[in-house]
Design an enzyme around this catalytic site. Structure first.
Site, PDB file in Angstrom:
ATOM      1  N   ASP A 144      35.882  92.878 131.096  1.00  0.00           N
ATOM      2  CA  ASP A 144      35.320  93.028 129.757  1.00  0.00           C
ATOM      3  C   ASP A 144      34.430  94.264 129.704  1.00  0.00           C
ATOM      4  O   ASP A 144      34.675  95.240 130.411  1.00  0.00           O
ATOM      5  CB  ASP A 144      34.535  91.746 129.406  1.00  0.00           C
ATOM      6  CG  ASP A 144      34.659  91.374 127.946  1.00  0.00           C
ATOM      7  OD1 ASP A 144      34.070  92.073 127.106  1.00  0.00           O
ATOM      8  OD2 ASP A 144      35.350  90.377 127.647  1.00  0.00           O
ATOM      9  N   HIS A 204      29.649  91.954 124.530  1.00  0.00           N
ATOM     10  CA  HIS A 204      30.818  91.074 124.518  1.00  0.00           C
ATOM     11  C   HIS A 204      31.049  90.399 125.874  1.00  0.00           C
ATOM     12  O   HIS A 204      31.294  89.188 125.951  1.00  0.00           O
ATOM     13  CB  HIS A 204      32.034  91.919 124.117  1.00  0.00           C
ATOM     14  CG  HIS A 204      33.275  91.157 123.809  1.00  0.00           C
ATOM     15  ND1 HIS A 204      34.221  90.848 124.763  1.00  0.00           N
ATOM     16  CD2 HIS A 204      33.756  90.673 122.634  1.00  0.00           C
ATOM     17  CE1 HIS A 204      35.231  90.198 124.201  1.00  0.00           C
ATOM     18  NE2 HIS A 204      34.971  90.076 122.905  1.00  0.00           N
ATOM     19  N   SER A 382      38.499  85.965 121.507  1.00  0.00           N
ATOM     20  CA  SER A 382      37.731  86.351 122.700  1.00  0.00           C
ATOM     21  C   SER A 382      36.795  85.237 123.137  1.00  0.00           C
ATOM     22  O   SER A 382      36.453  85.131 124.322  1.00  0.00           O
ATOM     23  CB  SER A 382      36.895  87.606 122.416  1.00  0.00           C
ATOM     24  OG  SER A 382      37.686  88.760 122.427  1.00  0.00           O
TER      25      SER A 382
END
Length: 515
Positions: A144, A204, A382
């Site tokens: 990520d 994220h 996600s």
């Protein structure tokens, strides 16, 4: 009233208030599980004229005994040698399913907002944690944006890597190295991907990793699915995204393969989470990396994408690669999220959230570079994928020798039906059923996924009990054979003949009386 009397009275009032305040302060603290020093047992003894062992549910009398832990074995032996005893069972104390805050742990302040773990449309984590909270030797790679040094990750990170090779994307001023920390992925004027709007850093990777394995029961932040396994952070996304070549190398590096610019990873991953994707077919670069990962025993979990597209028509990778678990997103109301891609490529749906109920996990307060620890809600496939990755890590925690195809089949086979018109996979992720099924699955290297991971067991024989003190049929009769050789309505059932014989024989005193 004298001075001493007033002092004593004042002290008494302060003491009462202190007790009251202390009681109020502790009202919301969850209790520890009570572990008794004395065990209790239920002893089932025969009733008069009862000869059948199988009739204990209807024809036994129960007595309760309290036994000190030090003499439990002697007590059981004594009871089992008693010819009048049918069987002995411990009168166990049952509790509500484990949640952060139980057993002397401290409830994580944001756990109450994590609807996606429990409740109507959660994945049944509380009951799952009664079976396993994860094992420290299981490794989950998160490919990520990198991770921040959030206090709720303390002790959970393994040495990771940064594979963002393009300096226009990196935001840290260098290429590949062994630092997987997230410097921020903000976008501003002058960046190659600037399109007229400033974008703050997303953090994220921290959010994704938090769902999988944030520390739990420590009174900090939010709760992760896996309390004990390790996170292998692999940075493959920068401020403008990440190149397929870097991501594929990240998959290879995560399972211990050699890639350019990095030392070999000494902690190969059992599970890889890819909450990322882009439009295009699954080419040989990505597919071969996934094939290598699976050959090394790793499960690859991929987000389906947030474009609301039918994957049967639109190409979106790596969701369309072979050998991955592709995850669609569901909402707090229990429906497929409007933004989630769908189609035959989707294997399972997991909580991804929407504006009415976001997925709550770890974050950072910085708008550009990292600042202080934070917790926030986000929505997307996600957010759905790490739920599946977390459950896959729990599956390996209870059965470490399973093969990737088996883990995928377990997750799909154990999922529950939900309201979906199609293209949502085999169902809604169910952590409890997945872990239970995993416990009872024999590792099989030849499993290819086109049959149930566990063949349905034969139904247990139906035992009918009848008693007649004046004679007639008595004892156990196995009626599971249906109507016998005569078929439906054809002839006298063989099972009744057997029953009559068994009934006659059961009138004779039994010589075997031990439980």
């Amino acid at each position: 009233m004298g001075v001493m009397t007033r002092i004593v009275s004042a002290f008494f009032i302060i003491s009462i208030f202190s007790v009251s305040f202390a009681g109020q302060r502790n009202m919301d603290v969850k209790r520890k599980r009570y572990i008794p020093k004395v065990k209790k047992f239920i002893v089932h003894k025969k009733k008069a004229n009862s000869f059948s062992r199988a009739s204990h549910s209807l024809n036994s009398k129960k007595q309760k005994f309290s036994v000190k832990s030090s003499v439990v074995s002697d007590f059981k032996a004594q009871m089992n040698n008693d010819p009048e005893v049918l069987f002995v069972e411990e009168d166990i104390i049952m509790n509500a399913a484990f949640e952060p805050g139980d057993d002397g742990t401290d409830e994580d302040p944001y756990y109450q907002y994590q609807w996606h773990y429990n409740g109507v449309n959660g994945i049944d984590m509380a009951a799952t944690w009664d079976i396993t909270k994860g094992k420290s030797n299981v490794v989950i790679a998160v490919l990520d944006t990198g991770v921040t040094n959030h206090s709720d990750f303390q002790g959970r990170f393994l040495p990771g890597a940064d594979l963002v090779s393009d300096n226009d994307f990196s935001n840290d001023g260098d290429g590949r190295d062994s630092d997987p920390s997230d410097p921020g992925d903000w976008i501003e004027s002058g960046d190659v991907c600037y399109q007229g709007n400033f974008s703050s850093s997303s953090w994220h990777g921290t959010h994704v990793a938090g769902t999988i394995a944030a520390n739990s029961g420590n009174g900090v932040g939010a709760t992760g699915i896996n309390f004990n396994s390790k996170i292998l952070p692999v940075r493959v996304l920068g401020k403008c995204g990440g190149y397929l070549s870097d991501i594929a190398d990240g998959v290879r590096w995560a399972v211990g393969e050699s890639v350019n610019g990095l030392p070999i990873n000494q902690n190969p991953a059992h599970v890889i989470n890819l909450s990322l994707g882009g439009f295009g077919s699954c080419g040989p670069t990505m597919q071969s990396a996934i094939d290598v990962a699976r050959a090394k025993g790793a499960v690859v979990v991929v987000a389906a994408g947030n474009d609301g597209n039918n994957l049967d028509i639109n190409s979106y990778t790596p969701a369309n690669c072979q050998g991955v678990i592709t995850v669609g997103a569901g909402t707090k109301s229990g429906s497929m999220a409007y933004y989630s891609n769908y189609g035959e490529a989707v294997d399972v749906t997991a909580p991804g959230g929407d504006s009415w109920g976001k997925v709550v996990s770890l974050s950072n307060s910085g708008t550009t570079t990292p600042n202080s620890d934070d917790v926030k809600g986000m929505s997307g496939t996600s957010m759905a994928a790490p739920h599946v990755a977390g459950v896959a890590s729990l599956i390996f925690s209870v059965n470490p020798d399973l093969y990737p195809a088996q883990v995928e089949a377990i997750i799909k086979e154990s999922s529950r039906a939900f309201s979906c018109s199609g293209g949502c996979g085999d169902g809604w992720l169910n952590a409890l059923e997945a872990v239970i099924l995993a416990q009872d699955t024999i590792p099989d290297p030849d499993f290819v996924g086109n049959e149930p991971v566990k063949a349905p067991s034969a139904p247990a024989p139906v035992i009918l009990e009848t008693q007649d003190s004046g004679g007639g049929m008595c004892g156990s009769v196995d009626m599971s054979g249906g109507n016998g050789a005569g078929g439906p309505g054809g002839g006298f059932p063989a099972s009744i003949l057997i029953g009559l014989v068994m009934g006659f024989l059961s009138l004779r005193p039994s010589k075997s009386r031990k439980a």
